[in-house]
Each structure stands twice: as C-alpha cells, then as structure tokens.
Design an enzyme around this catalytic site. Sequence first.
Site, PDB file in Angstrom:
ATOM      1  N   ASP A 103     -11.087 -47.210   5.457  1.00 49.33           N
ATOM      2  CA  ASP A 103     -12.442 -47.316   5.990  1.00 49.33           C
ATOM      3  C   ASP A 103     -12.842 -46.068   6.770  1.00 49.33           C
ATOM      4  O   ASP A 103     -11.995 -45.197   7.060  1.00 49.33           O
ATOM      5  CB  ASP A 103     -12.565 -48.568   6.883  1.00 49.33           C
ATOM      6  CG  ASP A 103     -11.444 -48.708   7.903  1.00 49.33           C
ATOM      7  OD1 ASP A 103     -10.667 -47.748   8.082  1.00 49.33           O
ATOM      8  OD2 ASP A 103     -11.334 -49.762   8.533  1.00 49.33           O
ATOM      9  N   ASN A 123     -10.027 -60.120  15.659  1.00 50.10           N
ATOM     10  CA  ASN A 123     -10.810 -61.179  15.014  1.00 50.10           C
ATOM     11  C   ASN A 123     -10.364 -61.423  13.568  1.00 50.10           C
ATOM     12  O   ASN A 123     -11.061 -62.081  12.809  1.00 50.10           O
ATOM     13  CB  ASN A 123     -12.304 -60.839  15.065  1.00 50.10           C
ATOM     14  CG  ASN A 123     -12.634 -59.557  14.315  1.00 50.10           C
ATOM     15  OD1 ASN A 123     -11.779 -58.971  13.655  1.00 50.10           O
ATOM     16  ND2 ASN A 123     -13.875 -59.102  14.420  1.00 50.10           N
ATOM     17  N   HIS A 140      -9.941 -59.103  11.215  1.00 46.28           N
ATOM     18  CA  HIS A 140     -10.454 -58.212  10.171  1.00 46.28           C
ATOM     19  C   HIS A 140      -9.337 -57.328   9.615  1.00 46.28           C
ATOM     20  O   HIS A 140      -8.362 -57.027  10.292  1.00 46.28           O
ATOM     21  CB  HIS A 140     -11.663 -57.384  10.638  1.00 46.28           C
ATOM     22  CG  HIS A 140     -11.400 -56.263  11.588  1.00 46.28           C
ATOM     23  ND1 HIS A 140     -12.304 -55.880  12.553  1.00 46.28           N
ATOM     24  CD2 HIS A 140     -10.359 -55.408  11.736  1.00 46.28           C
ATOM     25  CE1 HIS A 140     -11.835 -54.849  13.223  1.00 46.28           C
ATOM     26  NE2 HIS A 140     -10.649 -54.547  12.752  1.00 46.28           N
ATOM     27  N   GLU A 153     -15.116 -57.671   8.320  1.00 42.40           N
ATOM     28  CA  GLU A 153     -15.280 -58.529   9.487  1.00 42.40           C
ATOM     29  C   GLU A 153     -15.345 -60.004   9.076  1.00 42.40           C
ATOM     30  O   GLU A 153     -15.587 -60.311   7.890  1.00 42.40           O
ATOM     31  CB  GLU A 153     -16.574 -58.137  10.209  1.00 42.40           C
ATOM     32  CG  GLU A 153     -16.582 -56.711  10.741  1.00 42.40           C
ATOM     33  CD  GLU A 153     -15.794 -56.546  12.038  1.00 42.40           C
ATOM     34  OE1 GLU A 153     -14.758 -57.215  12.218  1.00 42.40           O
ATOM     35  OE2 GLU A 153     -16.226 -55.726  12.870  1.00 42.40           O
TER      36      GLU A 153
HETATM   37  C1  GLP Z   1      -9.951 -50.918  13.496  1.00 39.83           C
HETATM   38  C2  GLP Z   1      -9.681 -50.535  12.007  1.00 39.83           C
HETATM   39  C3  GLP Z   1      -8.657 -51.428  11.379  1.00 39.83           C
HETATM   40  C4  GLP Z   1      -7.504 -51.616  12.341  1.00 39.83           C
HETATM   41  C5  GLP Z   1      -7.976 -52.436  13.515  1.00 39.83           C
HETATM   42  C6  GLP Z   1      -6.919 -52.622  14.600  1.00 39.83           C
HETATM   43  O1  GLP Z   1     -11.241 -51.321  13.766  1.00 39.83           O
HETATM   44  N1  GLP Z   1     -10.839 -50.505  11.186  1.00 39.83           N
HETATM   45  O2  GLP Z   1      -8.214 -50.856  10.142  1.00 39.83           O
HETATM   46  O3  GLP Z   1      -6.460 -52.320  11.712  1.00 39.83           O
HETATM   47  O4  GLP Z   1      -9.200 -51.973  14.037  1.00 39.83           O
HETATM   48  O5  GLP Z   1      -6.750 -51.477  15.375  1.00 39.83           O
HETATM   49  P1  GLP Z   1      -5.541 -51.282  16.369  1.00 39.83           P
HETATM   50  O6  GLP Z   1      -4.337 -51.017  15.537  1.00 39.83           O
HETATM   51  O7  GLP Z   1      -5.924 -50.106  17.212  1.00 39.83           O
HETATM   52  O8  GLP Z   1      -5.426 -52.550  17.147  1.00 39.83           O
END
Ligand code: GLP
Length: 263
Positions: free
Chosen positions: A67, A136, A138, A143
């Site tokens: 993404d 959440n 995702h 989302e």
């Molecule tokens: C972000 C990314 C995800 C990631 C998630 C968790 O928004 N788009 O790909 O897995 O949030 O992030 P973190 O590893 O910093 O908790």
Amino acid sequence: MKVVIQDDADAVAAYGAEIFREQLQKKPASVFGLATGSTPLRLYQQLIQSNQQGDISFARVRSFNLDEYMDLPPDHPQSYRHFMDREFFDHIDIDRDNTQVPPGNADNPMIACRNYERAIQDAGGIDIQLLGIGRNGHIGFNEPTSCLASRTRVKTLTRETIEDNARFFSDGETQPQLSITMGIGTIMEARLIVLLATGEGKANAVKAMVEGPMSAWCPASALQMHPATVVIVDEAAASGLTDPGFFKHIEQHNQALLARIKA
Ligand code: GLP
C-alpha cells in the site's frame, strides 16, 4: 491458518526471517509482497544482516508493496516508498527497478491500480506476502467493511488508522486520508502469507482474525480461507486467544515432525 507464538518481538522477527531465507535459497528469483509499519522492521533488519553477510541475495528478487498513501510524493519522508528505501532497499543488493510500491501520486489512480494488478500477474504472482495487522484488523489499508474479494484500489482510511499513524507525521503536517492498497482478493492470491503481530495493542485484532467469525468487520479474518498462512505473534499479541496453549502444542508437534523429515 498456522499460529506460531514466540516469546517476544525479536523471536517473531527471527521466525519470519527464516521463512524468507529458506524461500530465497529455494528460489532466488522470488517475488515478495512487502509491508510497512513498525512491526516488520526487525525482520527487515535480520534480512539485511543475512544479505550483508552473503548468506542470501536479493539480486533477482522482485517486490510489490502492499500500500501507499495517496498524494504523497515518493520522496516524502512519510511515503511508504521512502520508508522501504530507508529501512530495507538501501541496505540490500536488490535492483531498485525491481521494487514496486503503489503509485500514490498517479494522475489517474484507477488506471494505476489496474496496472499494479497486471504487474503482479506479469511477475508470476507473489511467492510470499508479508503482512502486519492494524488494531482494527486491517491488512494493507483494507479497512473494516472492505470487500473480502477486493482488488488493488483507492481506500479511505478510518479515523482510528489516521490516529494510529499520526505519530509519524509532524505537527501541522497534512496527513493523507486516502490510500492505494492491494485488495484482500489480491493478497489472498499470494502462495504463502506471513503475518506478524506484536504487542498487547494487537491482541483483539489477532483474536478476531484467528477465531472469527470471518467478517468484513475484521478484514484479516479473510485469511482463514487462505491455504498457507503463517501468523507469528508474541505472547502479548496472543494474549486475547481463547487457548494459546493449543497453538504451542501444535507447534511442538510440527517442529518434531520437521526434525523427523530432515533426519
Ligand atoms: C499501517 C499499514 C499496515 C500495517 C499496520 C500496522 O497502517 N498500512 O500495512 O500492518 O498499519 O502498523 P504497525 O506495524 O506499525 O502497528
């Protein structure tokens, strides 16, 4: 869904990194789906170390990131392209032309999304897709309420995700509200999925993903339908599971079986 519970975040990264090393030994021209966020950083550091020691090479690897924020130029410090360069690609022998991140600043995002899907197909599909998980539930930026068959598309971020990621943006800096993300259908086509989760903040999301019900409200729960997903969590992220001991029990048997096969 195979659930592996490790003592801490370092052990989670080590377990995940070993899967990538083995894949590279089997298929040096592998196609990897990569993720951003704080969770995969330790895994990237371990792979950088192995690469710099000459144990593995990324010279023939192609990669596709999950993404990207919309409307951030690739050289913006918070763009996921910049993140990947800084945290991983700058330190390994990968050919930068073989690394793709969804073009968040494309003139026509709809065409860019279709082209991204085509590029993944043309590369022969993804061998291993690395994932983190949002609080959440995702995956990528899919989302809650995302279509479980979705393809790469523009996705509006939830308030929760915007708040979670606000820590990376400085005061007064405009934070994107939109993203381009591989869809859940896109992710589900990866041959192997490796999802990492660490810390208590992920415990509810991990429980919803692993125990269900499968629902658009927890996009990661779609992985229950994927034939080869490994979920690697630390004790804190596993703390919401109804019976974490069962997964440890299974893993002991798996390791014993592996040792028997290798003997
Ligand atoms: C972000 C990314 C995800 C990631 C998630 C968790 O928004 N788009 O790909 O897995 O949030 O992030 P973190 O590893 O910093 O908790």
